[in-house]
Scaffold this active site. Sequence first.
Site, PDB file in Angstrom:
ATOM      1  N   ASP A  45       6.093  17.243  36.756  1.00  0.00           N
ATOM      2  CA  ASP A  45       6.343  16.536  38.022  1.00  0.00           C
ATOM      3  C   ASP A  45       6.951  17.388  39.162  1.00  0.00           C
ATOM      4  O   ASP A  45       8.062  18.282  38.464  1.00  0.00           O
ATOM      5  CB  ASP A  45       7.001  15.241  38.118  1.00  0.00           C
ATOM      6  N   CYS A  56      13.899  11.719  35.658  1.00  0.00           N
ATOM      7  CA  CYS A  56      13.273  11.779  36.808  1.00  0.00           C
ATOM      8  C   CYS A  56      14.330  11.779  38.036  1.00  0.00           C
ATOM      9  O   CYS A  56      14.151  12.519  39.263  1.00  0.00           O
ATOM     10  CB  CYS A  56      12.490  10.294  37.104  1.00  0.00           C
ATOM     11  N   CYS A  96       7.241  16.972  31.951  1.00  0.00           N
ATOM     12  CA  CYS A  96       6.361  16.278  32.428  1.00  0.00           C
ATOM     13  C   CYS A  96       5.478  16.833  33.284  1.00  0.00           C
ATOM     14  O   CYS A  96       4.454  16.281  33.862  1.00  0.00           O
ATOM     15  CB  CYS A  96       6.806  14.925  32.954  1.00  0.00           C
ATOM     16  N   CYS A 132       5.739  10.838  38.965  1.00  0.00           N
ATOM     17  CA  CYS A 132       5.674   9.449  38.589  1.00  0.00           C
ATOM     18  C   CYS A 132       6.404   8.473  39.454  1.00  0.00           C
ATOM     19  O   CYS A 132       7.165   8.852  40.249  1.00  0.00           O
ATOM     20  CB  CYS A 132       6.485   9.411  37.114  1.00  0.00           C
TER      21      CYS A 132
HETATM   22 FE1  FES Z   1       8.369  13.138  35.235  1.00  0.00          FE
HETATM   23 FE2  FES Z   1       9.488  11.114  36.029  1.00  0.00          FE
HETATM   24  S1  FES Z   1       8.084  11.534  34.474  1.00  0.00           S
HETATM   25  S2  FES Z   1       9.859  13.071  36.821  1.00  0.00           S
END
Ligand code: FES
Length: 124
Positions: free
Chosen positions: A35, A102, A33, A58
């Site tokens: 992140d 996450c 993702c 997110c």
């Molecule tokens: Fe990547 Fe939550 S979608 S950490």
Amino acid sequence: MYSNKVMDHFNNPRNMGEIEKADGVGTVGNAKCGDIMRIYLVIEDNVIKDVKFKTFGCGAAVATSSIATELIKGKTVDEALNVTNKAVMEALDGLPTAKIHCSLLAEEAIKAAIEDYKNKKGVE
Ligand code: FES
């Protein structure tokens, strides 16, 4: 979909920010993702005295970072190393299945920050 606790920590994140002279800093990312989560620790006498986080990610990642800082504040380094993503999820009253990864970021960021602290101090 999200528990009240997740919404609370997302809307009012605890311990958000940076610590300039942190004893340990850990940055981790999720390749899928994209992140990123960073945790800063102040450690005195083997106890986590202060902790802050910055998360570029997110809502679930923000909420898990926030609750993770609360879980480890005041704990010893070894106790903090035992905080798993399962404990983080339980403290948030659960996460949707698609968001479980996450909570892994929080566990990994804590471990990375402690490793950085140990490397800097030369402790085993
Ligand atoms: Fe990547 Fe939550 S979608 S950490």
